[in-house]
Design a protein around this motif. Structure first.
Motif, PDB file in Angstrom:
ATOM      1  N   ARG A 113       0.850  -1.188   0.000  1.00  0.00           N
ATOM      2  CA  ARG A 113       0.000   0.000   0.000  1.00  0.00           C
ATOM      3  C   ARG A 113       0.885   1.236   0.000  1.00  0.00           C
ATOM      4  NH1 ARG A 113      -4.100  -0.066   3.354  1.00  0.00           N
ATOM      5  NH2 ARG A 113      -3.775  -2.077   4.379  1.00  0.00           N
ATOM      6  N   PHE A 114       0.315   2.379  -0.364  1.00  0.00           N
ATOM      7  CA  PHE A 114       1.049   3.644  -0.385  1.00  0.00           C
ATOM      8  C   PHE A 114       0.602   4.503   0.779  1.00  0.00           C
ATOM      9  CE2 PHE A 114       1.761   8.039  -1.995  1.00  0.00           C
ATOM     10  CZ  PHE A 114       3.120   7.956  -2.207  1.00  0.00           C
ATOM     11  N   ARG A 115       1.552   5.059   1.517  1.00  0.00           N
ATOM     12  CA  ARG A 115       1.233   5.921   2.658  1.00  0.00           C
ATOM     13  C   ARG A 115       1.549   7.374   2.280  1.00  0.00           C
ATOM     14  NH1 ARG A 115       1.039   3.066   7.514  1.00  0.00           N
ATOM     15  NH2 ARG A 115       0.328   5.043   8.377  1.00  0.00           N
ATOM     16  N   ARG A 116       0.523   8.166   2.083  1.00  0.00           N
ATOM     17  CA  ARG A 116       0.714   9.552   1.631  1.00  0.00           C
ATOM     18  C   ARG A 116       1.431  10.410   2.669  1.00  0.00           C
ATOM     19  NH1 ARG A 116      -1.347  11.069  -3.044  1.00  0.00           N
ATOM     20  NH2 ARG A 116      -2.905   9.737  -4.051  1.00  0.00           N
ATOM     21  N   GLU A 117       1.256  10.079   3.947  1.00  0.00           N
ATOM     22  CA  GLU A 117       1.879  10.920   4.972  1.00  0.00           C
ATOM     23  C   GLU A 117       3.403  10.833   4.927  1.00  0.00           C
ATOM     24  OE1 GLU A 117       0.390   7.167   7.187  1.00  0.00           O
ATOM     25  OE2 GLU A 117      -0.156   8.393   5.442  1.00  0.00           O
ATOM     26  N   ILE A 118       3.925   9.748   4.376  1.00  0.00           N
ATOM     27  CA  ILE A 118       5.380   9.633   4.241  1.00  0.00           C
ATOM     28  C   ILE A 118       5.805   9.578   2.769  1.00  0.00           C
ATOM     29  CG2 ILE A 118       5.719   8.538   6.492  1.00  0.00           C
ATOM     30  CD1 ILE A 118       5.934   5.842   5.032  1.00  0.00           C
ATOM     31  N   GLU A 119       4.820   9.565   1.865  1.00  0.00           N
ATOM     32  CA  GLU A 119       5.088   9.543   0.421  1.00  0.00           C
ATOM     33  C   GLU A 119       5.931   8.345   0.008  1.00  0.00           C
ATOM     34  OE1 GLU A 119       4.301  11.810  -2.387  1.00  0.00           O
ATOM     35  OE2 GLU A 119       2.645  12.088  -0.987  1.00  0.00           O
ATOM     36  N   VAL A 174      -5.980  20.094  -5.206  1.00  0.00           N
ATOM     37  CA  VAL A 174      -5.383  21.155  -4.392  1.00  0.00           C
ATOM     38  C   VAL A 174      -5.597  20.856  -2.917  1.00  0.00           C
ATOM     39  CG1 VAL A 174      -5.523  23.597  -3.772  1.00  0.00           C
ATOM     40  CG2 VAL A 174      -5.524  22.919  -6.183  1.00  0.00           C
ATOM     41  N   ARG A 175      -6.822  20.460  -2.547  1.00  0.00           N
ATOM     42  CA  ARG A 175      -7.109  20.142  -1.143  1.00  0.00           C
ATOM     43  C   ARG A 175      -6.260  18.970  -0.669  1.00  0.00           C
ATOM     44  NH1 ARG A 175     -12.614  20.837  -2.671  1.00  0.00           N
ATOM     45  NH2 ARG A 175     -12.927  18.578  -2.593  1.00  0.00           N
ATOM     46  N   ARG A 176      -6.086  17.976  -1.521  1.00  0.00           N
ATOM     47  CA  ARG A 176      -5.283  16.803  -1.147  1.00  0.00           C
ATOM     48  C   ARG A 176      -3.830  17.195  -0.897  1.00  0.00           C
ATOM     49  NH1 ARG A 176      -4.462  12.341  -5.629  1.00  0.00           N
ATOM     50  NH2 ARG A 176      -6.704  12.033  -5.325  1.00  0.00           N
ATOM     51  N   HIS A 177      -3.262  17.962  -1.801  1.00  0.00           N
ATOM     52  CA  HIS A 177      -1.870  18.382  -1.636  1.00  0.00           C
ATOM     53  C   HIS A 177      -1.699  19.219  -0.365  1.00  0.00           C
ATOM     54  CE1 HIS A 177      -0.344  16.685  -5.276  1.00  0.00           C
ATOM     55  NE2 HIS A 177      -1.082  17.437  -6.083  1.00  0.00           N
ATOM     56  N   GLU A 178      -2.639  20.096  -0.095  1.00  0.00           N
ATOM     57  CA  GLU A 178      -2.556  20.925   1.113  1.00  0.00           C
ATOM     58  C   GLU A 178      -2.685  20.064   2.365  1.00  0.00           C
ATOM     59  OE1 GLU A 178      -4.304  25.211  -0.516  1.00  0.00           O
ATOM     60  OE2 GLU A 178      -5.624  23.834   0.564  1.00  0.00           O
ATOM     61  N   ALA A 179      -3.566  19.053   2.306  1.00  0.00           N
ATOM     62  CA  ALA A 179      -3.780  18.184   3.471  1.00  0.00           C
ATOM     63  C   ALA A 179      -2.526  17.411   3.838  1.00  0.00           C
ATOM     64  CB  ALA A 179      -4.928  17.215   3.200  1.00  0.00           C
ATOM     65  N   GLU A 185       0.417  27.558  -2.616  1.00  0.00           N
ATOM     66  CA  GLU A 185       1.126  27.799  -3.882  1.00  0.00           C
ATOM     67  C   GLU A 185       1.698  26.493  -4.439  1.00  0.00           C
ATOM     68  OE1 GLU A 185       1.633  29.445  -1.056  1.00  0.00           O
ATOM     69  OE2 GLU A 185       0.610  31.322  -1.575  1.00  0.00           O
ATOM     70  N   GLU A 186       2.291  25.664  -3.564  1.00  0.00           N
ATOM     71  CA  GLU A 186       2.836  24.386  -4.005  1.00  0.00           C
ATOM     72  C   GLU A 186       1.721  23.460  -4.491  1.00  0.00           C
ATOM     73  OE1 GLU A 186       6.735  23.996  -1.033  1.00  0.00           O
ATOM     74  OE2 GLU A 186       4.753  23.308  -0.384  1.00  0.00           O
ATOM     75  N   ALA A 187       0.591  23.483  -3.794  1.00  0.00           N
ATOM     76  CA  ALA A 187      -0.542  22.634  -4.175  1.00  0.00           C
ATOM     77  C   ALA A 187      -1.048  23.000  -5.566  1.00  0.00           C
ATOM     78  CB  ALA A 187      -1.667  22.764  -3.157  1.00  0.00           C
ATOM     79  N   GLN A 188      -1.169  24.292  -5.844  1.00  0.00           N
ATOM     80  CA  GLN A 188      -1.594  24.739  -7.170  1.00  0.00           C
ATOM     81  C   GLN A 188      -0.568  24.333  -8.228  1.00  0.00           C
ATOM     82  OE1 GLN A 188      -4.230  26.318  -8.452  1.00  0.00           O
ATOM     83  NE2 GLN A 188      -5.418  26.691  -6.599  1.00  0.00           N
ATOM     84  N   PHE A 189       0.711  24.455  -7.893  1.00  0.00           N
ATOM     85  CA  PHE A 189       1.781  24.125  -8.835  1.00  0.00           C
ATOM     86  C   PHE A 189       1.691  22.666  -9.260  1.00  0.00           C
ATOM     87  CE2 PHE A 189       6.094  22.451  -9.574  1.00  0.00           C
ATOM     88  CZ  PHE A 189       6.494  23.275 -10.618  1.00  0.00           C
ATOM     89  N   TRP A 190       1.505  21.764  -8.288  1.00  0.00           N
ATOM     90  CA  TRP A 190       1.426  20.341  -8.602  1.00  0.00           C
ATOM     91  C   TRP A 190       0.124  20.000  -9.318  1.00  0.00           C
ATOM     92  CZ3 TRP A 190       4.728  16.244  -8.352  1.00  0.00           C
ATOM     93  CH2 TRP A 190       5.963  16.470  -7.729  1.00  0.00           C
ATOM     94  N   ALA A 191      -1.009  20.559  -8.851  1.00  0.00           N
ATOM     95  CA  ALA A 191      -2.312  20.221  -9.418  1.00  0.00           C
ATOM     96  C   ALA A 191      -2.440  20.653 -10.874  1.00  0.00           C
ATOM     97  CB  ALA A 191      -3.426  20.847  -8.586  1.00  0.00           C
TER      98      ALA A 191
END
Length: 216
Positions: A113-119, A174-179, A185-191
């Motif tokens: 499985r993938f753990r987003r909190e540690i990427e 955007v919400r996911r990246h921020e969470a 700004e980084e969230a918008q850049f990736w999204a």
């Protein structure tokens, strides 16, 4: 034909009914959910598995086959994490083949499985019992026609492509990246950057799906 011309509006209840129809005791079927980043694949997959119950369904996401950050750095692909060549597609295809062939009396198969909190991916963390008739898997590249992705697709009984409104999809991303720690700004850049480039490739595969669907 564009996605907009071919999309069907459905409810979660309808999806649950279709998934339940795939459950055949004593047989193993695999349902794939795909779509662009932010399409809602994880949410829908979790809803299906929860509705069917642990005796009938288990979720095995494709994200468990993210290459580790250390490997991506060595390959020079860390800044493109999430692109199709940042996954172990061959490992994913081999796992699906093993799951497809699993029968009563066989050993439990453990999926990552993938753990987003540690990427990072975590190996051997999802047990798949041979008695479970339906495996639900979800991921971006189930319909890609290069690498080992076609071998993965060959193991799937059905693939459903989720196609929400683009604006809604961007907001979710955007919400996911921020969470998970990114600044607005980084969230918008990736999204709107890497995620959107991946989305264009993924949406080009939609015509290969068994169903193209939009939830209200």
């Amino acid at each position: 034909m564009t996605i907009e011309q071919d999309v069907d509006s459905v409810t979660v209840e309808e999806l649950i009914g279709w998934a339940r129809a795939l459950v055949t005791p004593g047989a193993r079927r695999i349902l794939g959910l795909t779509g662009a980043p932010g399409a809602g694949k994880s949410t829908v997959a979790e809803q299906l598995v929860a509705a069917l119950g642990p005796q009938d369904a288990v979720l095995v996401p494709m994200d468990g086959f993210h290459l580790a950050n250390e490997v991506l750095l060595d390959l020079g692909r860390r800044d493109r994490k999430g692109a199709h060549d940042t996954f172990d597609d061959d490992g994913y295809a081999r796992l699906l083949a093993a799951l497809k062939g699993q029968r009563d009396g066989d050993a439990v198969i453990y999926a990552p499985r993938f753990r987003r909190e540690i990427e990072e991916p975590i190996g051997s963390s999802i047990p798949v019992h041979p008695s479970t008739p339906l495996v639900v898997t979800e991921g971006n590249y189930l319909l890609l026609d290069s690498g080992a992705w076609p071998a993965a697709r060959a193991c799937l009984d059905e693939v459903w492509f989720l196609a929400p409104d683009t604006g809604i999809r961007h907001e979710r991303l955007v919400r996911r990246h921020e969470a998970f720690g990114k600044t607005p700004e980084e969230a918008q850049f990736w999204a709107l950057g890497s995620d959107e480039r991946n989305a264009q490739l993924i949406e080009s595969t939609a015509a290969r799906a068994d169903r193209i669907l939009r939830l209200p």
